[in-house]
Design a protein around this motif. Sequence first.
Motif, PDB file in Angstrom:
ATOM      1  N   UNK A 459       7.326  11.140  13.517  1.00  0.00           N
ATOM      2  CA  UNK A 459       8.621  11.306  14.225  1.00  0.00           C
ATOM      3  C   UNK A 459       8.390  11.328  15.698  1.00  0.00           C
ATOM      4  N   UNK A 460       9.642  10.868  16.102  1.00  0.00           N
ATOM      5  CA  UNK A 460       9.488  10.938  17.765  1.00  0.00           C
ATOM      6  C   UNK A 460      10.903  11.847  18.273  1.00  0.00           C
ATOM      7  N   UNK A 461      10.670  13.092  18.325  1.00  0.00           N
ATOM      8  CA  UNK A 461      11.970  13.639  18.459  1.00  0.00           C
ATOM      9  C   UNK A 461      12.475  13.510  20.088  1.00  0.00           C
ATOM     10  N   UNK A 462      13.751  13.247  20.273  1.00  0.00           N
ATOM     11  CA  UNK A 462      14.194  13.188  21.593  1.00  0.00           C
ATOM     12  C   UNK A 462      13.817  14.850  22.107  1.00  0.00           C
ATOM     13  N   UNK A 463      13.606  14.692  23.613  1.00  0.00           N
ATOM     14  CA  UNK A 463      13.108  16.012  24.210  1.00  0.00           C
ATOM     15  C   UNK A 463      14.101  17.015  23.888  1.00  0.00           C
ATOM     16  N   UNK A 464      15.623  16.879  24.031  1.00  0.00           N
ATOM     17  CA  UNK A 464      16.472  17.518  23.884  1.00  0.00           C
ATOM     18  C   UNK A 464      16.707  18.524  22.685  1.00  0.00           C
ATOM     19  N   UNK A 465      16.010  18.034  21.329  1.00  0.00           N
ATOM     20  CA  UNK A 465      16.175  18.696  20.378  1.00  0.00           C
ATOM     21  C   UNK A 465      14.826  19.025  19.749  1.00  0.00           C
ATOM     22  N   UNK A 466      13.768  18.568  20.391  1.00  0.00           N
ATOM     23  CA  UNK A 466      12.301  18.788  19.719  1.00  0.00           C
ATOM     24  C   UNK A 466      12.302  20.182  19.575  1.00  0.00           C
ATOM     25  N   UNK A 467      11.460  20.628  18.325  1.00  0.00           N
ATOM     26  CA  UNK A 467      11.034  21.882  18.127  1.00  0.00           C
ATOM     27  C   UNK A 467      10.115  22.433  19.164  1.00  0.00           C
ATOM     28  N   UNK A 468       9.329  21.934  19.642  1.00  0.00           N
ATOM     29  CA  UNK A 468       8.606  22.241  20.923  1.00  0.00           C
ATOM     30  C   UNK A 468       8.473  21.248  21.974  1.00  0.00           C
ATOM     31  N   UNK A 469       8.219  21.503  23.163  1.00  0.00           N
ATOM     32  CA  UNK A 469       8.219  20.470  24.065  1.00  0.00           C
ATOM     33  C   UNK A 469       6.643  19.881  24.420  1.00  0.00           C
ATOM     34  N   UNK A 470       5.699  20.921  24.217  1.00  0.00           N
ATOM     35  CA  UNK A 470       4.412  20.377  24.494  1.00  0.00           C
ATOM     36  C   UNK A 470       3.610  20.755  23.407  1.00  0.00           C
ATOM     37  N   UNK A 471       2.754  19.863  23.088  1.00  0.00           N
ATOM     38  CA  UNK A 471       1.625  19.932  21.869  1.00  0.00           C
ATOM     39  C   UNK A 471       0.240  20.369  22.601  1.00  0.00           C
ATOM     40  N   UNK A 472      -0.144  21.478  22.556  1.00  0.00           N
ATOM     41  CA  UNK A 472      -1.426  21.689  23.221  1.00  0.00           C
ATOM     42  C   UNK A 472      -2.553  21.610  22.403  1.00  0.00           C
ATOM     43  N   UNK A 473      -3.348  20.709  22.440  1.00  0.00           N
ATOM     44  CA  UNK A 473      -4.250  20.250  21.332  1.00  0.00           C
ATOM     45  C   UNK A 473      -5.599  20.566  22.050  1.00  0.00           C
TER      46      UNK A 473
END
Length: 572
Positions: A459-473
């Motif tokens: 998936x590529x969520x639009x920033x406006x509806x993404x469940x989180x903005x940053x994935x800290x790996x």
Amino acid sequence: MKYSRSLIRTLKEEPKEAETKGHRLLLRGGFIKQLAAGIHSYLPLGWRIILRISQIIREEMERIGAQELLLPAISPRNIWEESGRWQEFGDDMFRLKDRKGRDYCLCPTHEEIITEIARAKIKSYRDLPQIWFQIQTKFRDERRPRFGVIRSRQFIMKDSYSLDIDEAGLDHNYALHEEAYRRIFKRCGLEFEVVEASGGLMGGGESKEFIARIDGGEALIAHCTRCNFQADTEAVLGKGEFFTGEDSPISEVATPQQRTVEEVSDYLDVSRKNLVKSIFFTAPDKPPILILLRGDYEVNENIIKAKFGFSYNPASPEEIVKFFNAEPGFIGPVGIKDITIYADDLLKGTRGMITGANKNGYHIRGLNIDRDIKVSEFLNLRKVKSGDRCTKCGGKLELYQGLELGQIFKLGTKYSAKLDATFLDEKGQLRPIIMGSYGIGLERIMACACEQKADESGIVWPISIAPFEVYLLILNPEEPMIKKVADEITQSLTHSHFSIIIDDRDLSAGIKFNDSELLGIPMRVTIGPRGVKENRFDIYIRETKKTISCSRAQIVEECVRIKQELYRRLNV
RNA sequence: CGGGGCGUGGCGCAGUGGUUUAGCGCGCAUGGUUCGGGACCAUGAGGUCGUGGGUUCAAAUCCCACCGCCCCGACCA
């Protein structure tokens, strides 16, 4: 949120029940879980998306002056009797009884309840206009739920209702809603079209649909290649080309076992346009009617229902045999006395046509509509097909499939008149409130984003509806030095109001990279031994697949910059 | 509602009358080696084979009924 503590469970293998790309990804990512056909749980990740969509909708509804309220999901029968929809909804309505045996329904929509409030609270023209909205669960016992969350039996809808003193007020609120809807879908990162629609069961007048172009979508939209007019084929009345056969006397022809238009036209070696098909409609409370259409068109049941009544449905084979004394495939209009006949206007004046003989195994040749049968009215009763002509400019119509994200309706006085919701105007006259009704399917926004934006890795969520903005790996999360750096970066990102999912799982790197992409989080910051040692950290942008490297001190400002850029791309 | 398909550990599947403990891959648990793109070794937990009847000495396997799910066809967010 720490991944290790979360209820996120991705699936490596494709769930077998899923057919469409978006549905598969939502299941694989653990956004939703199906409980029964058309009934889903929203797991934490999916619910965060719904909440973000809700927030955008709230902001845009408030921008046009709408007030949020919450109506009951369950309703007693009486108000639905008043509007007539206790019957009209038929099997699509979930019904239940209370302990005393009284009838209730799970609300499939809320016009009746809104009107009931309006009639109690709105007394004067000074109380108007009003816009009320809610975000709530709706229940419809769909004949066939499918595509996961796209056509389900329980779904979340933003529905709003406008109340006005006159048509001009309704026009204004209708226009405000169109504008709000355009902004909502844009802000959610979707590509969509606004098309003319038919009112359907909601009734009333003008209506528009907001359609996302998607292959396999359930809506079929006609698009004029010349003037760009677009409309749902359920509503559009395209122009067809006239066709007629040769004038000739009527005669019977044997067509053993040839029932369908395809079979008969092949068997007799004539064009499908040369056939007249007869579709028999019955209703429990009304006299039956016979609909005639040219062989190359399908009947538009929407028009039948709107014109003659919602209780009309195509007759069963048993009913057909009873009325025509012939089986389906062999019935026709010739010699019919007690049934009213309506014909599609393309049949007006046609001669030399072929139709059923009301005798099993036989058809009639040489049917001359004006000479041989009595048509009570010629109407446009057909569905548009590709190649028909635009009613506005005569250009060629093309069809495409789409997903309906929302629809707006001008109801007029349909409900206020039936439920007696009136106000006193400035002259002291009692008048019914003029209403509009407007709906958006929240899950459809979510599903549509998946369908439109996903790529081969997820998936590529639009920033406006993404469940989180940053994935800290975090690689080697057990390493104290890395853990310390990760904690500090988490803190500074949190201070800058980023929502973060921290992948602190002690798993091999590939799993975490793949999950981050499957889940579609817009930005990924990787923290590993190499980065910590060299003070060089990678920020990966999911949408563009670009990686930016920066020092630890620059991470936050880079993320802020990327976030702004991603919002800018939404072009609101 | 009509047509087609499928129900076997959490997920994906194999087994379609008879080797007493019903398999395989993934996942899960424990220990160890690994660790910048779905690693490896060892040990282990987990299944009344959708439900109910029936046939049989014997049923996941055959028959009947029911339930559920998916897909294709007349509606809507």
